[in-house]
Motif scaffolding. Structure first.
Motif, PDB file in Angstrom:
ATOM      1  N   GLU A 158       3.247   9.399  -3.504  1.00 21.44           N
ATOM      2  CA  GLU A 158       4.931   9.611  -2.616  1.00 21.44           C
ATOM      3  C   GLU A 158       5.694  10.866  -3.685  1.00 21.44           C
ATOM      4  OE1 GLU A 158       7.057   6.340  -0.612  1.00 21.44           O
ATOM      5  OE2 GLU A 158       6.678   5.984  -2.499  1.00 21.44           O
ATOM      6  N   ALA A 189       4.113  11.793   1.735  1.00 25.70           N
ATOM      7  CA  ALA A 189       3.242  11.158   1.644  1.00 25.70           C
ATOM      8  C   ALA A 189       1.969  12.181   1.914  1.00 25.70           C
ATOM      9  CB  ALA A 189       3.268   9.877   2.325  1.00 25.70           C
ATOM     10  N   CYS A 224       9.449   8.062   1.519  1.00 23.63           N
ATOM     11  CA  CYS A 224       7.505   8.028   2.421  1.00 23.63           C
ATOM     12  C   CYS A 224       6.929   6.940   2.687  1.00 23.63           C
ATOM     13  CB  CYS A 224       7.297   9.744   1.033  1.00 23.63           C
ATOM     14  SG  CYS A 224       8.129  11.131   1.894  1.00 23.63           S
TER      15      CYS A 224
END
Length: 330
Positions: free
Chosen positions: A64, A88, A121
């Motif tokens: 992330e 991500a 994310c």
């Protein structure tokens, strides 16, 4: 550049921060100078070889990130050098630079810090995909969050409240439950206590929750499933307790409920456009002040192992973030 390197599978203490060559973006990739990286439970698993994704050794953990685009690989369109993006990914984020598939990158608007964007994310993406897309949580319904004091759990409390649900938070100590209350939980459940199902029953006036968000698994899953309401939706998010539970399927029949998997990483791979749109909504909520990511601690990159140890020992409340710029608070 500096990067956290896993050369042998094992605990966080085996990780080392090393000087390594800068990566170069391949076709379809972007090169990002990382400003912040979220720390997540899968990071504690991947360095032990216990996660479904098993990169070849040596590798850099970190799934992330938020940072600035420094270079574009061949064929990348729609992004420009200098754009601040978040994503991500699978691994590679605990470093000063990382290259990854450009389809994963989402532009970060002004008003959203890099630390907040990195925290959004994976945890908040998982939650929004789970609660809205997989769980169809609606305003006025009751949501039960297991493991509610962790990064994903806190995100579930916040997103649940944003969509208008009544949120019940389950955690294992008074300190953790107080953090859940401060995050907006409407009801608190200590699931380290005997008979915690009775607390769920009392808080729902015997009806049970409409949606259960379960990133914990282990011994908590079956009691929570037994507590779910008629036509409930049970969201299987992860197994932080370490044990994959086996549930009696007659419970699903008797409650006329659904047990639904939430595999966010695969969702981002198979449905990148939908994921980018979802993350853009999250960033918009932060920029407008409707959502404040629950970042509880920030660590410099050199203390990545310490951050993972805190997370693995379940001493964290909220999200942990690594920052790569100088003077990062600990």
């Amino acid at each position: 550049m500096k990067a956290v390197i896993c050369r042998e599978l094992g605990p966080p203490s085996a990780l080392r921060v090393e000087e390594v060559p800068d990566p170069r973006p391949l076709a379809g990739q972007v090169l990002v100078r990382v400003e912040a990286a979220g720390v997540n439970f899968p990071d504690t698993l991947i360095i032990q070889g216990r996660y479904q994704h098993k990169p070849a050794l040596p590798f850099t953990p970190g799934a992330e990130v938020c940072g600035v685009v420094e270079a574009l690989g061949e064929g990348v369109e729609g992004l420009a050098v200098g754009t601040r993006v978040a994503a991500a990914i699978t691994h590679g984020g605990f470093a000063e630079r990382v290259a990854f598939d450009a389809t994963k990158a989402v532009a970060v608007p002004d008003g959203v810090s890099s630390e907040d964007a990195a925290a959004l994310c994976l945890a908040y993406g998982t939650v929004l995909h789970g609660l809205e897309d997989r769980g169809a949580l609606r305003a006025g319904e009751t949501l039960l969050v297991l493991g509610a004091s962790g990064g994903v759990g806190m995100a579930a409390i916040q997103i649940g409240k944003l969509v208008g649900a009544r949120v019940l938070a389950a955690a294992s100590s008074a300190e953790k439950l107080e953090a859940c209350r401060e995050a907006g939980a409407d009801g608190l459940i200590d699931y380290s206590a005997e008979g915690w199902r009775e607390t769920v029953r009392a808080l729902t006036e015997g009806r049970g929750p409409d949606v259960v968000f379960d990133p914990v698994g282990g011994p908590y899953t079956e009691p929570a499933l037994r507590s779910i309401g008629w036509r409930g939706r049970y969201l299987v998010v992860g197994f932080a307790a370490g044990e994959i539970p086996r549930i009696p399927l007659n419970l699903v029949l008797l409650k006329n409920c659904a047990v639904t998997g939430v595999l966010y990483g695969e969702f981002t791979r198979r449905e990148p456009e939908a994921n980018r749109a979802m993350l853009a909504r999250l960033f918009g909520w932060v920029a407008s002040g409707r959502l404040q990511p629950a970042v509880s601690q920030r660590f410099p990159l050199e203390r990545a192992a310490e951050a993972l140890e805190v997370l693995g020992a379940r001493r964290a409340t909220g999200k942990l973030v690594l920052v790569t710029h100088a003077g990062a608070p600990g």
